[in-house]
Design an enzyme around this catalytic site. Structure first.
Site, short mmCIF file in Angstrom:
data_model
loop_
_atom_site.label_atom_id
_atom_site.label_comp_id
_atom_site.label_asym_id
_atom_site.label_seq_id
_atom_site.Cartn_x
_atom_site.Cartn_y
_atom_site.Cartn_z
N LYS A 154 37.71 50.06 44.30
CA LYS A 154 37.33 49.05 44.73
C LYS A 154 36.43 48.05 43.62
CE LYS A 154 33.77 47.85 48.47
NZ LYS A 154 32.73 48.46 49.33
N SER A 162 32.82 46.82 54.41
CA SER A 162 33.27 45.81 53.16
C SER A 162 34.42 46.61 52.44
CB SER A 162 32.13 45.87 52.41
OG SER A 162 31.83 47.05 51.61
N SER A 205 30.18 50.88 55.37
CA SER A 205 31.30 50.13 54.47
C SER A 205 32.45 51.00 54.07
CB SER A 205 30.95 49.30 53.19
OG SER A 205 30.24 48.37 53.63
#
Lengths: 490, 95
Positions: free
Chosen positions: A79, A159, A183
């Protein structure tokens, strides 16, 4: 040879050990898959092909000598929130334009020390603020899943939308992700993947771009429960660089798999049955209860009375912490700078141009609730409500509940642009946010498909630092439900 | 509680984010929607409840007070938009 990208992480690990294929071959297969799919899925914001090939070669050399760590030669996606030395690290924000850290986050350092191969950086909502991956400066991520018979694009959740989509589209064996209010678990549920947010303090936050420091935790998203167990073992550590990292040895999570759940007490909280929840979510929940009952678990009804206050309290605490954390982006030390007449003008121009609208909204809310005269009415009250939310869980666990089963999300994946009202978007995290407020571990596991053919997940919530029970119980659901794979259109 | 456009402009100034009239007006509506949403907390009885300061019962760790890192100013400023001789450069603040 079968397509290597379809392997689970555990199978790929075993294949490398058996020398059925090399890490170089495996890595090349993923780089090819990314090149073909990324223009359509947009899961990666940076692909580190040369670095991946070098790491794979080094892994093959170690494997040839019978050496290598727990993740030797296994290609992963990272990420964009994790600092990776010399590589694109921007939290998918314009304000970190061009930022390439001089250091490596503890979590990614742990992965590389165990032999993993980095494929690149994954798309996400800007500064991890979003539930649909629509706030990224780098554009929307497209969910590999579509409704049956439809070619309409859907969001992957957020997210960690890039992490979830990359795993679901077989563009990596597993991915790092982070979870401040849901998330990891919400995108995992919306893409038919498995995701775990460990207990606060289990994974080091050092080198992870901060959003809300008392809530942020890193964890993996992968294809299976076993793959998540393998990844979490490597990601978790005791880190002197993070004062909230907890001094507890990291257990062998994989060893918890396959253990019977007979006699375990699974709590079913009445408050997670919310108004307007689709009937198929309720049916999925009942199915999960039935599977666990069949496996010998004892089902107990519990009450977590402050559940409905977790989301409003979160939308005070998280923006307050974010407004402080994001004060560092001032156009001086890194990233974007937009000139101005004087230094304050430069700050204001830089932050207006660099932050997207959702991030600006949260900074303003956070600044307002912390401003003189409002602190007690908002922030202090929210922190007191947080005590009550945590107490609800403490009481349930003290009464002998081993894990709690809930739906992971209130609905399946939706279309980009479908939810424009910020508060309506926040409601996506209604079942996950309680877990962050209490600092507990939470896992999302795919449990079925909606009537329109989209994946749905169930959430398991555990005692602090009892991720092992979550893996153990989740595997029972996984075995009963089967695995869900998106049909390839990309 | 709700905010008016003047308050939004003041808060934006505190947060060092430039807002024009149109975005301040838009944000006023959005912020009021969020503040309206969090108003539910008024229903909760918080008498005698301590605020949560840490989710994990652990005394904050303190490291030994010693130098463990440093000595590479060029790396510290490597990502800065404007530098000179390993210093950050900002617009003039003192006449």
């Amino acid at each position: 040879m079968t397509d290597l990208t379809n392997l689970t992480l555990a199978d790929a690990r075993d294949g490398l050990k058996a020398k059925s294929f090399s890490s170089a071959e495996l890595t090349e297969a993923f780089l090819g898959a990314i090149e073909a799919a990324n223009p359509k899925i947009n899961a990666y914001v940076a692909v580190t092909g040369d670095q991946a090939r070098d790491m794979a070669k080094a892994s093959d050399a170690r494997l040839a000598k019978g050496e290598g760590g727990a993740l030797e030669g296994l290609p992963l996606g990272i990420k964009d929130l994790f600092a990776t030395k010399g590589v694109h690290t921007q939290a998918c924000s314009h304000i970190l334009d061009g930022f390439k850290p001089e250091y490596e986050s503890t979590v990614t350092s742990n992965l590389w020390a165990d032999g993993a191969v980095m494929l690149g950086k994954l798309n996400m909502d800007e500064f991890a603020m979003g539930s649909s991956n629509e706030t990224s400066y780098y554009g929307n991520v497209v969910n590999p899943w579509r409704k049956t018979g439809s070619d309409q694009a859907l969001v992957p959740g957020g997210s960690s939308g890039g992490s979830a989509a990359a795993v679901a589209a077989s563009l990596c064996l597993g991915a790092t992700a982070t979870d401040t209010g849901g998330s990891i678990r919400q995108p995992a549920a919306l893409t038919g993947t498995v995701g775990i947010k460990p207990t606060y303090g289990r994974c080091s936050r050092w080198g992870v771009v901060a959003f809300a420091s008392s809530l942020d935790q890193a964890g993996p998203i992968a294809k299976t429960v076993r793959d998540c167990a393998i990844l979490l073992k490597s990601m978790a550590s005791v880190d002197p660089k993070d004062t909230t990292s907890v001094d507890l040895p990291v257990p062998d999570y994989e060893a918890a798999l396959g253990k019977s759940v007979k006699g375990l007490r699974i709590g079913i909280p009445a408050e997670y049955r919310v108004d307007g929840m689709p009937a198929e979510i309720e049916a999925l929940w009942q199915q999960g209860i039935a599977w666990l009952k069949d496996a010998g678990a004892e089902i107990v009804n519990i009450s977590l009375p402050h559940t409905k206050y977790a989301l409003p309290a979160y939308y005070i605490v998280a923006p307050a912490e974010a407004s402080s954390n994001l004060a560092r982006y001032d156009g001086v030390r890194y990233g974007l700078r937009v000139p101005g007449n004087d230094i304050v003008d430069m700050y204001e121009n830089t932050r207006a141009a660099g932050f997207g609208s959702e991030v600006q909204r949260r900074i303003l809310i956070g600044t307002y609730v912390l401003s003189a005269g409002y602190y007690d009415a908002y922030y202090l009250k929210a922190q007191k409500v947080r005590t009550l939310i945590k107490r609800d869980f403490d009481l349930a666990f003290e009464a002998g509940v081993d894990a709690i089963l809930t739906p992971a999300t209130p609905d399946a994946a939706f279309a980009p642009g479908e939810i424009t009202d910020p508060v309506a978007m926040y409601l996506n995290d209604i079942f996950t946010v309680t877990v962050n407020m209490a600092g507990l571990p939470g896992l999302s596991v795919p449990a079925g498909l909606s009537a329109s053919g989209l994946p749905l997940g169930l959430q398991l919530i555990g005692r602090p630092f009892d991720e092992e029970t979550l893996f153990q119980v989740a595997e029972v659901i996984e075995k009963a439900a089967g695995r869900f794979t998106a049909s390839r259109w990309w | 509680m709700s905010v008016d456009i003047q308050t939004v402009k003041r808060v934006a100034r505190l947060a060092r984010i430039k807002v024009d009239e149109a975005s301040a007006a838009r944000m006023t509506g959005e912020l009021n929607a969020i503040l309206g949403f969090v108003e539910q907390l008024d229903e909760v009885n918080i008498d005698g409840i301590e605020p949560l300061t840490s989710v994990v019962a652990q005394t904050m760790k303190k490291r030994a007070d010693g130098v463990t890192d440093g000595g590479y100013p060029e790396k510290v400023v490597a990502n800065a938009p404007v530098t000179e001789d390993n210093f950050f450069v900002v617009p003039k603040v003192v006449e």
